[in-house]
Design a protein around this motif. Structure first.
Motif, mmCIF file in Angstrom:
data_model
loop_
_atom_site.group_PDB
_atom_site.id
_atom_site.type_symbol
_atom_site.label_atom_id
_atom_site.label_comp_id
_atom_site.label_asym_id
_atom_site.label_seq_id
_atom_site.Cartn_x
_atom_site.Cartn_y
_atom_site.Cartn_z
ATOM 1 N N LYS A 111 0.832 -1.206 0.000
ATOM 2 C CA LYS A 111 0.000 0.000 0.000
ATOM 3 C C LYS A 111 0.869 1.259 0.000
ATOM 4 N N VAL A 112 0.690 2.068 -1.032
ATOM 5 C CA VAL A 112 1.535 3.247 -1.198
ATOM 6 C C VAL A 112 1.288 4.281 -0.108
ATOM 7 N N ARG A 113 0.051 4.436 0.308
ATOM 8 C CA ARG A 113 -0.285 5.426 1.336
ATOM 9 C C ARG A 113 0.417 5.176 2.667
ATOM 10 N N ASP A 114 0.829 3.948 2.895
ATOM 11 C CA ASP A 114 1.513 3.628 4.145
ATOM 12 C C ASP A 114 2.972 4.065 4.126
ATOM 13 N N GLY A 115 3.437 4.556 3.000
ATOM 14 C CA GLY A 115 4.797 5.066 2.917
ATOM 15 C C GLY A 115 5.809 4.036 2.466
ATOM 16 N N ALA A 116 6.985 4.535 2.102
ATOM 17 C CA ALA A 116 8.060 3.675 1.629
ATOM 18 C C ALA A 116 8.577 2.784 2.757
ATOM 19 N N LEU A 117 9.234 1.730 2.375
ATOM 20 C CA LEU A 117 9.827 0.802 3.337
ATOM 21 C C LEU A 117 11.060 1.428 3.983
ATOM 22 N N SER A 118 11.518 0.822 5.046
ATOM 23 C CA SER A 118 12.622 1.386 5.816
ATOM 24 C C SER A 118 13.980 1.245 5.135
ATOM 25 N N ASN A 119 14.096 0.299 4.203
ATOM 26 C CA ASN A 119 15.395 0.083 3.543
ATOM 27 C C ASN A 119 15.662 1.133 2.467
ATOM 28 N N LEU A 120 16.910 1.514 2.328
ATOM 29 C CA LEU A 120 17.309 2.528 1.347
ATOM 30 C C LEU A 120 17.834 1.921 0.053
ATOM 31 N N VAL A 121 18.167 0.630 0.107
ATOM 32 C CA VAL A 121 18.647 -0.062 -1.089
ATOM 33 C C VAL A 121 17.932 -1.400 -1.208
ATOM 34 N N ALA A 122 17.833 -1.894 -2.436
ATOM 35 C CA ALA A 122 17.230 -3.204 -2.689
ATOM 36 C C ALA A 122 17.826 -3.756 -3.976
ATOM 37 N N TYR A 123 18.169 -5.036 -3.946
ATOM 38 C CA TYR A 123 18.812 -5.646 -5.106
ATOM 39 C C TYR A 123 18.142 -6.972 -5.468
ATOM 40 N N ILE A 124 18.208 -7.271 -6.765
ATOM 41 C CA ILE A 124 17.931 -8.618 -7.254
ATOM 42 C C ILE A 124 19.285 -9.118 -7.714
ATOM 43 N N LEU A 125 19.904 -9.993 -6.954
ATOM 44 C CA LEU A 125 21.309 -10.351 -7.102
ATOM 45 C C LEU A 125 22.152 -9.086 -6.946
ATOM 46 N N ASP A 126 22.849 -8.642 -8.012
ATOM 47 C CA ASP A 126 23.663 -7.430 -7.918
ATOM 48 C C ASP A 126 22.992 -6.226 -8.567
ATOM 49 N N THR A 127 21.822 -6.422 -9.116
ATOM 50 C CA THR A 127 21.131 -5.368 -9.848
ATOM 51 C C THR A 127 20.167 -4.618 -8.945
ATOM 52 N N PRO A 128 20.235 -3.288 -8.911
ATOM 53 C CA PRO A 128 19.246 -2.540 -8.129
ATOM 54 C C PRO A 128 17.840 -2.947 -8.578
ATOM 55 N N ALA A 129 16.922 -3.110 -7.631
ATOM 56 C CA ALA A 129 15.584 -3.607 -7.946
ATOM 57 C C ALA A 129 14.898 -2.794 -9.033
ATOM 58 N N GLU A 130 15.121 -1.462 -9.024
ATOM 59 C CA GLU A 130 14.456 -0.609 -10.009
ATOM 60 C C GLU A 130 14.981 -0.811 -11.433
ATOM 61 N N GLN A 131 16.117 -1.508 -11.556
ATOM 62 C CA GLN A 131 16.671 -1.765 -12.877
ATOM 63 C C GLN A 131 16.409 -3.201 -13.349
ATOM 64 N N TYR A 132 15.782 -3.979 -12.502
ATOM 65 C CA TYR A 132 15.473 -5.368 -12.849
ATOM 66 C C TYR A 132 14.020 -5.468 -13.295
ATOM 67 N N ASP A 133 13.704 -6.485 -14.058
ATOM 68 C CA ASP A 133 12.326 -6.710 -14.517
ATOM 69 C C ASP A 133 11.521 -7.361 -13.377
ATOM 70 N N VAL A 134 11.171 -6.554 -12.377
ATOM 71 C CA VAL A 134 10.440 -7.109 -11.236
ATOM 72 C C VAL A 134 9.012 -7.497 -11.621
ATOM 73 N N GLU A 135 8.517 -6.950 -12.719
ATOM 74 C CA GLU A 135 7.179 -7.339 -13.175
ATOM 75 C C GLU A 135 7.138 -8.822 -13.522
ATOM 76 N N ALA A 136 8.225 -9.322 -14.081
ATOM 77 C CA ALA A 136 8.290 -10.747 -14.421
ATOM 78 C C ALA A 136 8.256 -11.608 -13.166
ATOM 79 N N LEU A 137 8.922 -11.155 -12.112
ATOM 80 C CA LEU A 137 8.899 -11.896 -10.844
ATOM 81 C C LEU A 137 7.501 -11.858 -10.234
ATOM 82 N N HIS A 138 6.884 -10.689 -10.289
ATOM 83 C CA HIS A 138 5.515 -10.528 -9.780
ATOM 84 C C HIS A 138 4.549 -11.429 -10.531
ATOM 85 N N ASP A 139 4.673 -11.466 -11.859
ATOM 86 C CA ASP A 139 3.744 -12.256 -12.677
ATOM 87 C C ASP A 139 3.860 -13.749 -12.377
#
Length: 409
Positions: free
Chosen positions: A233-261
């Protein structure tokens, strides 16, 4: 057979006040014992990082993952949040923690569940095996993940039936190799009491070489929100972590939609918003399952616990019956009101269920007794219906944007 209560979950359906700790979690983790302050296979109740320090758990090479998981849990959930913890030898696998002992007939995880006396609503696992552990990939993740998932599902189903204390489990997609194509498909599975997470706050090739997932953050977010709320839920605000990775790739640069699907929970970012959010809260089962989402799983589990509490007051009670042995409508009405009132006070009044505010009779729950059942001959009370009204979730928002038409005078 002892007198008791049987509550069955329906699928495809869409008084007194009890303090229910809806966010109480239990952590099962690979660990190294610390003197006499932190022993393996021993349940501990903690409420802060101060308690963690008192156990002697520090971010050294032995307990780095355990400490990290606890630190991230409390960074998200907040100090003072109750958590139950049990460590296991690093020579054991996650599936071992959920495997029934042939002698006792109980899984190691049950020791933690029993110690908490039914308070645990979710388990989560943090795996950091010894250096001798060899990963065997199956569907792009450690083969033991799906073995553990199946066993965790079985344990949750059986424990719910026997102890009236439902829960679900969050498991890491351990050793994910980054191949989203061959990744195991969860949306066709049938594990509606297990969530599998991908993505961590440390890189795969970092100093600690993470192969797990940031399950502490997921459990921490669950611990501080109401049962009907989605962890993304976006209204609850961002998570406490400042970084997130899928292996060595920042999450925002990975195809997380494929993981979600494919049914996994992971991190994402939203344009115009700073920080990370979760993609959604699916469990490892078909989307047609009423309990595909954790927010619905938690709602129905809370209703289950409340129904049990209300029904328990009537166990071995004497009751008035009609000449044909069926239940008196007056007595039936008393039971129906007790169940509905408790669920209304604990859930609907807290905004956890839907209801029509314009209808004074709508309590967000419908409870009906079976008035055709012969109680005299069967000694059994039967419900014909117990349903709660779930809330909707805005997963997609369609906006038909355009110009206002020009009109001629």
């Amino acid at each position: 057979m002892l007198p008791g209560i049987n509550i069955e979950f329906q699928n495809g359906q869409l008084g007194q006040v009890v303090d229910l700790p809806d966010g109480t979690a239990g952590l099962l983790a690979s660990a190294t014992a610390v003197g006499i302050t932190f022993l393996l296979n021993t349940p501990y109740q903690i409420k802060s990082m101060v308690d963690v320090a008192a156990l002697g758990i520090i971010p050294d090479v032995n307990n780095h993952v355990l400490y990290k998981t606890l630190k991230e849990f409390y960074a998200e959930a907040g100090e003072g949040t109750e958590l139950w913890l049990m460590g296991f030898a690093k020579t054991t696998k996650v599936s071992d923690w959920f495997t029934l002992d042939v002698l006792t007939g109980k899984a190691p995880a049950e020791k933690l569940l029993d110690s908490a006396n039914g308070k645990i609503r979710m388990l989560f696992t943090a795996f950091s095996p010894s250096g001798a552990y060899t990963v065997t990939l199956a569907g792009s993740i450690d083969a033991d993940v799906m073995i553990a998932t199946n066993l965790a599902q079985q344990l949750a189903v059986n424990y719910t039936a026997n102890k009236y204390a439902p829960f679900f489990t969050i498991i890491e997609g351990y050793a994910f190799d980054g191949d989203k194509v061959t990744l195991t498909e969860l949306s066709t599975a049938s594990f509606n009491r297990v969530m599998i997470a991908l993505g961590d706050t440390e890189k795969r090739t970092g100093t600690s070489a993470s192969k797990g997932a940031a399950v502490g953050i997921i459990a921490g977010r669950f611990a501080k929100i109401s049962v009907h709320v989605n962890i993304g839920k976006v209204r609850d605000g961002a998570l406490s972590n400042l970084v997130a990775y899928i292996l060595d790739t920042p999450a925002e640069q990975y195809d997380v939609e494929a993981l979600h699907d494919k049914g996994y929970v992971t991190f994402r970012q939203h344009t115009g918003k700073s920080g990370y959010f979760f993609t959604d809260d699916p469990l490892a089962c078909e989307i047609q399952d009423d309990y595909h989402y954790a927010s619905r799983r938690r709602v129905i589990d809370k209703a289950y616990r409340l129904a049990y509490t209300a029904c328990l007051e009537f166990l071995l009670d004497d009751n008035t019956v009609n000449n044909d042995g069926t239940l008196s409508p007056i007595y039936a009405g008393i039971i129906e009101n007790e169940v509905e009132s408790l669920i209304f006070k604990q859930m609907t009044a807290n905004g956890e269920l839907s209801y029509d505010s314009g209808d004074a009779k709508d309590r967000g729950v419908i409870c009906k007794m079976d008035l055709t059942n012969n109680v005299t001959s069967t000694s059994k009370l039967k419900f014909s219906k117990l349903q709660v009204k779930t809330k909707g979730t805005n997963r997609w928002i369609d906006v038909p944007l355009g110009f206002v038409p020009v009109t001629s005078n």
